[in-house]
Design an enzyme around this catalytic site. Structure first.
Site, short mmCIF file in Angstrom:
data_model
loop_
_atom_site.label_atom_id
_atom_site.label_comp_id
_atom_site.label_asym_id
_atom_site.label_seq_id
_atom_site.Cartn_x
_atom_site.Cartn_y
_atom_site.Cartn_z
N ASP A 142 8.57 1.38 -8.83
CA ASP A 142 7.69 1.57 -7.69
C ASP A 142 7.73 0.39 -6.71
OD1 ASP A 142 5.69 2.14 -5.94
OD2 ASP A 142 4.15 2.52 -7.45
N ARG A 168 4.65 8.77 -7.12
CA ARG A 168 3.84 7.74 -7.80
C ARG A 168 3.39 8.31 -9.14
NH1 ARG A 168 2.36 4.57 -3.22
NH2 ARG A 168 1.83 2.75 -4.43
N SER A 225 4.55 -0.30 -4.49
CA SER A 225 3.51 -1.13 -5.09
C SER A 225 3.93 -2.60 -5.14
CB SER A 225 3.20 -0.67 -6.52
OG SER A 225 2.49 0.55 -6.47
N GLN A 258 6.78 4.23 -12.63
CA GLN A 258 6.03 3.01 -12.29
C GLN A 258 6.93 1.77 -12.21
OE1 GLN A 258 2.58 2.65 -14.80
NE2 GLN A 258 1.29 3.41 -13.16
N TYR A 268 -4.05 9.78 -3.44
CA TYR A 268 -3.96 9.16 -2.12
C TYR A 268 -5.15 9.60 -1.26
CZ TYR A 268 0.81 7.50 -2.78
OH TYR A 268 1.91 6.83 -3.20
P1 NAD Z 1 -1.76 3.55 0.73
O1 NAD Z 1 -0.90 2.40 1.15
O2 NAD Z 1 -1.33 4.93 1.06
O3 NAD Z 1 -3.21 3.33 1.38
C1 NAD Z 1 -3.92 2.11 1.25
C2 NAD Z 1 -5.40 2.39 1.06
O4 NAD Z 1 -5.97 2.85 2.29
C3 NAD Z 1 -5.72 3.46 0.03
O5 NAD Z 1 -6.53 2.90 -0.98
C4 NAD Z 1 -6.44 4.53 0.82
O6 NAD Z 1 -7.46 5.18 0.07
C5 NAD Z 1 -7.03 3.72 1.96
N1 NAD Z 1 -7.44 4.51 3.14
C6 NAD Z 1 -6.79 5.55 3.74
N2 NAD Z 1 -7.51 6.03 4.78
C7 NAD Z 1 -8.62 5.26 4.87
C8 NAD Z 1 -9.73 5.24 5.77
N3 NAD Z 1 -9.86 6.11 6.76
N4 NAD Z 1 -10.68 4.31 5.55
C9 NAD Z 1 -10.59 3.41 4.54
N5 NAD Z 1 -9.56 3.37 3.68
C10 NAD Z 1 -8.60 4.28 3.85
O7 NAD Z 1 -2.08 3.50 -0.81
P2 NAD Z 1 -1.39 2.69 -1.98
O8 NAD Z 1 -1.94 1.34 -2.00
O9 NAD Z 1 0.08 2.81 -1.88
O10 NAD Z 1 -1.86 3.49 -3.28
C11 NAD Z 1 -3.00 4.27 -3.33
C12 NAD Z 1 -3.34 4.58 -4.76
O11 NAD Z 1 -2.27 5.16 -5.47
C13 NAD Z 1 -3.71 3.30 -5.48
O12 NAD Z 1 -5.06 3.30 -5.76
C14 NAD Z 1 -2.93 3.33 -6.74
O13 NAD Z 1 -3.75 3.20 -7.88
C15 NAD Z 1 -2.29 4.67 -6.77
N6 NAD Z 1 -0.96 4.46 -7.34
C16 NAD Z 1 -0.61 5.15 -8.48
C17 NAD Z 1 0.59 4.91 -9.10
C18 NAD Z 1 0.98 5.64 -10.33
O14 NAD Z 1 2.02 5.39 -10.88
N7 NAD Z 1 0.20 6.56 -10.82
C19 NAD Z 1 1.46 4.00 -8.55
C20 NAD Z 1 1.09 3.32 -7.39
C21 NAD Z 1 -0.13 3.56 -6.79
#
Ligand code: NAD
Length: 362
Positions: free
Chosen positions: A124, A116, A127, A121, A222
């Protein structure tokens, strides 16, 4: 180098790896594309539209195969040595197919393993497909509940808005918040990553905070697995929050691990009858203790939905986003019209599951 897109064979898979507009982009970039007749039908893309975009229709062998689901054993058996396959899957979930792909000396990439990073991006898929799932989860909840989402002031009385709680405010969770807000619900959300608070509030939802003293976020952004003590406190905290909610959408995940349980069976029994839980983490074990993959469960008047492969239920736009992601990835593998796999590149290295007869990711 010819690229082929087969019709997806998995049950309930309605997406297709390339759409006509993305096909046209590849053809223009000098990449010939072959589409299996009917490959886009379930996503509302007609064979004729692919032909107009410059593709040929057929099922012959191609150098590259672009897919959504991992190939079935019969498909692998047809690949020639050196074929490159790109799809979306967790290698651990399809170990036998991965072994078979390596044995046939197929080079396989899984977009589920994409780092990520900013550079990746546009590729991705996690996402883009999570966006679809977050949106659709709210529509499923709206269809399952006996309540309106918006507040209504009518001659027959004033009806309060639905109260929606979103657990896990990553990509899917944020889209669920935005969708529930558009339908007029009062939304609150919780996540263990403190950075999320501002994003939740910017969508007009309330962030419900619990004190977490440990580091709950990795350097990569994450969530981490919580300590036993904090997890126990989290379960108690959430059990209180869900009592007030009419709808709960759960999306919490920890990459490479089983999803954390956030709603215990007892917490479900403490909820109001008529409430609806949609558990988007059901494929990786579920956030609700009572959720069942691919089934709806009714417990004490609370409906617990465990939908599988939600992205496939919105196949037109899910395919459109997937096609943009996968074509960007493909063009990243190509230099001067030929495949050039540079394993020093993080994007290529991290996503490569099999190559040269070896399994590189399990
Ligand atoms: P994910 O599917 O791994 O998890 C979903 C959500 O569950 C996350 O927000 C995580 O914090 C939350 N979570 C995990 N354990 C938990 C718990 N015990 N209680 C409550 N919540 C809990 O995550 P995702 O949606 O694929 O992405 C996470 C982050 O990565 C996003 O915030 C996003 O901004 C970031 N991201 C960055 C890029 C990049 O290019 N830099 C690209 C995609 C996503």
């Amino acid at each position: 180098m010819k690229v082929g897109v087969p019709k997806e064979t998995a049950v309930n898979e309605r997406r297709v790896a390339l759409t006509p507009d993305v096909t046209a982009r590849l053809v223009k970039a000098g990449v010939p594309v072959q589409i299996e007749p009917g490959a886009g039908t379930a996503a509302s893309f007609a064979d004729e539209a692919y032909r107009a975009a410059g593709a040929t229709l057929g099922t012959g062998a191609t150098d590259v195969v672009l897919k959504v689901q991992p190939p079935a054993a019969e498909e692998v058996a047809r690949y020639a040595e050196g074929t490159v396959v790109v799809a979306l899957f967790q290698p651990s979930a399809v170990r036998e197919v991965v072994t078979q792909l390596a044995a046939r000396k197929v080079t396989t990439f899984s977009l589920a393993l994409l780092p990520r990073i900013t550079r990746a991006q546009a590729m991705d898929v996690l996402s883009s497909q999570a966006t679809v799932a977050g949106y659709k989860a709210v529509l499923m909840a709206a269809a399952a509940t006996g309540r309106f989402f918006p507040m209504l002031v009518t001659a027959a009385g004033t009806l309060p808005p639905a109260r929606v709680l979103v657990l896990g405010a990553g990509v899917a969770g944020l889209q669920a918040i935005a969708t529930a807000r558009r339908l007029g619900a009062v939304v609150s959300a919780f996540d263990v990553r403190p950075a999320v608070k501002e994003q939740v509030e910017s969508l007009g939802a309330k962030f419900v905070a619990m004190e977490i003293t440990e580091q709950a976020e990795t350097k990569g952004g994450y969530a981490k697995e919580l300590s036993e003590d904090t997890h126990r406190r989290e379960l108690a905290f959430i059990a209180q929050q869900v009592k007030e909610a009419d709808i709960v959408i759960t999306t919490a995940a920890i990459p490479g691990k089983k999803a954390p349980v956030l709603i215990s069976a007892d917490a479900v029994r403490g909820m109001k009858p008529g409430s609806v839980i949609v558990d988007l983490a059901v494929e990786t074990g579920g956030n609700c203790e009572l959720a069942q993959p691919g089934r709806d469960v009714l417990e004490n008047g609370v409906a617990i939905l465990g939908p599988l492969n939600l992205a496939s239920t919105l196949p037109f736009h899910a395919s459109q986003m997937y096609a943009r992601n996968i074509s960007t990835f493909l063009l990243h593998l190509v230099k001067d019209g030929a495949l050039a796999l540079d394993f020093n590149d993080e994007i290529i290295r991290d996503t490569c599951v099999t190559h040269g007869g070896e399994v590189r990711k399990t």
